[in-house]
Design an enzyme around this catalytic site. Structure first.
Site, PDB file in Angstrom:
ATOM      1  N   GLU A   1       0.871  -1.163   0.000  1.00 43.82           N
ATOM      2  CA  GLU A   1       0.000   0.000   0.000  1.00 43.82           C
ATOM      3  C   GLU A   1       0.919   1.228   0.000  1.00 43.82           C
ATOM      4  OE1 GLU A   1      -2.762   0.321   3.273  1.00 43.82           O
ATOM      5  OE2 GLU A   1      -3.490   2.249   2.520  1.00 43.82           O
TER       6      GLU A   1
ATOM      7  N   ARG B   1       5.425 -12.941   9.717  1.00 42.02           N
ATOM      8  CA  ARG B   1       6.070 -11.682   9.382  1.00 42.02           C
ATOM      9  C   ARG B   1       7.429 -11.609  10.063  1.00 42.02           C
ATOM     10  NH1 ARG B   1       2.614  -7.732   9.534  1.00 42.02           N
ATOM     11  NH2 ARG B   1       3.984  -6.036  10.087  1.00 42.02           N
TER      12      ARG B   1
ATOM     13  N   LYS C   1       4.243   0.711   9.626  1.00 44.80           N
ATOM     14  CA  LYS C   1       4.392   1.954   8.863  1.00 44.80           C
ATOM     15  C   LYS C   1       3.814   3.134   9.627  1.00 44.80           C
ATOM     16  CE  LYS C   1       2.949   0.149   4.911  1.00 44.80           C
ATOM     17  NZ  LYS C   1       2.518   0.003   3.519  1.00 44.80           N
TER      18      LYS C   1
HETATM   19  P1  ATP Z   1       2.765  -2.368   8.142  1.00 44.90           P
HETATM   20  O1  ATP Z   1       2.192  -3.364   9.119  1.00 44.90           O
HETATM   21  O2  ATP Z   1       4.204  -2.080   8.336  1.00 44.90           O
HETATM   22  O3  ATP Z   1       1.947  -1.119   8.003  1.00 44.90           O
HETATM   23  P2  ATP Z   1       1.488  -3.498   5.881  1.00 44.90           P
HETATM   24  O4  ATP Z   1       1.242  -4.939   5.938  1.00 44.90           O
HETATM   25  O5  ATP Z   1       0.306  -2.626   6.134  1.00 44.90           O
HETATM   26  O6  ATP Z   1       2.733  -3.131   6.747  1.00 44.90           O
HETATM   27  P3  ATP Z   1       1.658  -3.396   3.070  1.00 44.90           P
HETATM   28  O7  ATP Z   1       2.139  -2.289   2.226  1.00 44.90           O
HETATM   29  O8  ATP Z   1       0.227  -3.750   3.019  1.00 44.90           O
HETATM   30  O9  ATP Z   1       2.100  -3.045   4.530  1.00 44.90           O
HETATM   31  O10 ATP Z   1       2.549  -4.685   2.854  1.00 44.90           O
HETATM   32  C1  ATP Z   1       2.867  -5.215   1.599  1.00 44.90           C
HETATM   33  C2  ATP Z   1       3.260  -6.654   1.774  1.00 44.90           C
HETATM   34  O11 ATP Z   1       4.367  -6.775   2.669  1.00 44.90           O
HETATM   35  C3  ATP Z   1       2.139  -7.485   2.351  1.00 44.90           C
HETATM   36  O12 ATP Z   1       2.030  -8.675   1.601  1.00 44.90           O
HETATM   37  C4  ATP Z   1       2.571  -7.768   3.758  1.00 44.90           C
HETATM   38  O13 ATP Z   1       2.083  -8.996   4.203  1.00 44.90           O
HETATM   39  C5  ATP Z   1       4.091  -7.752   3.642  1.00 44.90           C
HETATM   40  N1  ATP Z   1       4.699  -7.365   4.911  1.00 44.90           N
HETATM   41  C6  ATP Z   1       4.458  -6.250   5.631  1.00 44.90           C
HETATM   42  N2  ATP Z   1       5.169  -6.259   6.786  1.00 44.90           N
HETATM   43  C7  ATP Z   1       5.878  -7.411   6.797  1.00 44.90           C
HETATM   44  C8  ATP Z   1       6.804  -8.013   7.713  1.00 44.90           C
HETATM   45  N3  ATP Z   1       7.135  -7.425   8.869  1.00 44.90           N
HETATM   46  N4  ATP Z   1       7.340  -9.206   7.381  1.00 44.90           N
HETATM   47  C9  ATP Z   1       7.020  -9.808   6.232  1.00 44.90           C
HETATM   48  N5  ATP Z   1       6.169  -9.299   5.334  1.00 44.90           N
HETATM   49  C10 ATP Z   1       5.598  -8.119   5.597  1.00 44.90           C
HETATM   50 MG    MG Z   2      -1.307  -4.039   4.663  1.00 44.67          MG
END
Ligand code: ATP
Ligand code: MG
Length: 564
Positions: free
Chosen positions: A40, A266, A276
């Protein structure tokens, strides 16, 4: 560099790769493998995303498939093209290519809207006019079932009419939502009539003001996967409960494509926050100097700090892909970059906290140069000429006037080696009115050129140094962990304090007036070195001509390698 230096680390087997291999072997999806990385664009990528990127692109590459870069841009309020651009830079820098497969959920808005109408026509979605608070209240809890909304029984025609008018902009934000009609009593709360669309009168960074209804992640994500023909949709464990909804959305709208979602643990790192939202708070409240501050766990921060893409990929490979959450020691990340830079970084000398040593028997006005290899065992990195003269800077810590027993470096009357140069002996200490040491006096032994005594006498210490006449002034930034506790999220939650109260006030120490050897005067931003005895360093973009700024990537001491 030899092949062994550049070869990618062997990919470990894991449960995801086992699933994909079995699907390919069984001829599922015609043997095709298509994955996607779906960020995102509401922040910069962090090291956790790097793990997902290595997995999504890695799996696709290993099975001869593709990985799409898909921006999950369904929330106009929080998203921005700055983030889109940074994400593309970071994925490329990590070493992955999406070719022309750059997609945006916003490109599918018309199709997604059509799928929503399909659900309404099938009696599987309805417009709810409860307030957000009432919807929450009706949802129930883990132990109590939810209650039906009074609007749940609206007719197909009424729902279609209202949904179209929502799209047409007739209603303010929050007046109505579109919900899936599934089961308000489901033990899985995600299935209690999840919201599919909400009204948001906001400008979107790609679609402008064309839309005022926006799909929710749980609706847009599976259908975007289906539209793109994704076969394996890999995401983190918090989406396990969403999988039935993922399948439901696809089952009731499209039949030809059948993507499957698989969840992995994760990445969590100690001494680090990784959400984020929290990283944005650090930036907005200026606890750090931007998303690419070298203390940030962002890909851009790690890059600026001096991390190599190879070291990050190696780290992700070592962490592996599992189904159980754990916390990785940030020391492992440091270990990976240390190992990589040890192989590749040219050596140089830099004095961080200088103390001048005047060699009184070295003729005034004379100077000479030593040819020095740039790497102890990588001849391809070449050599350079290092000037030497009567006045030398050494590290303040390398001298003690009254040394304790275990201190073997320079002291009055003691002889040490200046690396690659001469053996020198300290003969005097000059102090200021306050009694502080400001300079040293010494002599060199001309017979020891290169650093060894012809009579075989030994010294117990070898110091790095820089010739004062030729030294370049530099700023060197040293970093420590950004947080004082291993688990900033958990510790903050326990005390009710904000996690920013756990920031380490000593996380950045900017040393001005460091003395570096002249070969480094115009080090290009991003170039990496080992400064002997001090660690690995990377030239910062703040450098200007003749005014270098370096970040310490990591010190030489490897506590992780020792502990493991
Ligand atoms: P955050 O929790 O940091 O806001 P998010 O999941 O909202 O992260 P996205 O931009 O939606 O952020 O993530 C894109 C991809 O990265 C998704 O498939 C998510 O599962 C993966 N991802 C995010 N954080 C991690 C992590 N700590 N370890 C592994 N994969 C991750
Ligand atoms: Mg997300």
């Amino acid at each position: 560099m030899s092949d062994a230096d550049t070869a990618a680390p062997a990919q470990p087997q894991d449960f995801i790769r086992e699933i994909v291999a079995a699907d390919v072997a069984a001829g599922k999806n015609g043997g095709r493998v298509v994955t996607r990385f779906p960020p995102e664009p509401n922040g910069y990528l962090h090291i956790g995303h790097a793990k997902a990127i290595c997995l999504d692109f890695g799996v696709a590459g290993e099975f001869g498939g593709y990985c799409n870069l898909r921006f999950d841009d369904t929330n106009p309020v929080k998203e921005d093209v700055e983030y889109v651009d940074s994400i593309k830079d970071d994925v490329k820098w990590l070493g992955f290519e999406w070719h022309e497969r750059e997609y945006y959920a916003s490109d599918y808005y018309e199709q997604l809207y059509g799928f929503a109408e399909t659900l309404i026509r099938k009696g599987l979605a309805y417009v709810d006019s409860l307030s957000a608070d009432d919807i929450r209240e009706h949802r129930g809890t883990l132990t109590e079932p939810g209650k039906d909304s009074p609007y749940r029984t609206r007719s197909v025609d009424e729902n279609l009419d209202l949904f179209r008018r929502m799209r047409g902009g007739e209603f303010p934000d929050g007046a109505h939502v579109l919900r899936a009609k599934i089961d308000m009593r489901s033990p899985n709360i995600t299935l209690r009539d999840p919201v599919l669309y909400r009204i948001r009168h906001a400008e979107h960074h790609r679609t402008g003001n064309a839309w005022c209804v926006y799909p929710m992640y749980d609706f847009a994500h599976p259908l975007s996967d289906a539209i793109e023909g994704v076969t394996h949709s890999l995401c983190t464990l918090e989406y396990v409960d969403h999988r039935p909804l993922y399948d439901w959305a696809i089952e009731h709208t499209r039949t030809e494509a059948r993507p499957r979602q698989y969840e992995f643990a994760r990445l969590n790192l100690n001494y680090t926050v990784m959400s984020k939202r929290k990283l944005l708070q650090l930036v907005e409240q200026k606890h750090v100097n931007g998303w690419d501050d070298p203390r940030m766990p962002t890909v851009s921060g790690l890059r600026r700090r001096g991390y190599t893409p190879e070291s990050i990929r190696d780290f992700c490979a070592r962490v592996g892909v599992a189904k159980k959450e754990n916390v990785i020691d940030v020391g492992l990340l440091e270990h990976c970059v240390r190992e990589d830079l040890n192989r590749r970084a040219p050596r140089a000398m830099a004095v961080l906290r200088p103390l001048k040593l005047v060699l009184t028997n070295y003729p005034e006005g004379q100077s000479e140069e030593f040819a020095v290899a740039n790497h102890p065992d990588n001849a391809s990195l070449g050599s350079r000429r290092v000037p030497f003269s009567r006045e030398i800077y050494i590290e303040r810590d390398d001298f003690m006037e009254d040394p304790p027993k275990k201190f073997f470096r320079l002291a009055p009357g003691r002889e040490v080696r200046l690396r690659n140069a001469y053996l020198v002996t300290c003969t005097g200490v000059i102090k200021n009115a306050a009694g502080e040491i400001v300079e040293l006096r010494g002599t060199y032994d001309p017979a020891t050129r290169g650093g060894d005594a012809p009579d075989g006498r030994k010294v117990k210490a070898t110091l790095h140094w820089v010739s004062a006449a030729n030294a370049i002034d530099a700023e060197i930034r040293l970093y420590d962990r950004l947080f004082t506790t291993e688990d900033p999220d958990g510790s903050a939650a326990k005390t009710g304090a904000d996690f920013t109260s756990l920031i380490n006030p000593q996380s950045l120490e900017a040393l001005k007036g460091c003395k570096i050897e002249p070969s480094l005067a115009n080090a290009a931003s991003g170039s990496r070195y080992q400064f002997e005895r001090q660690g690995y360093f990377c030239a910062d973009p703040d450098s200007s001509a003749g005014k270098p700024v370096f970040n310490r990537t990591v010190s030489l001491k490897d506590s992780w390698a020792k502990a493991s």
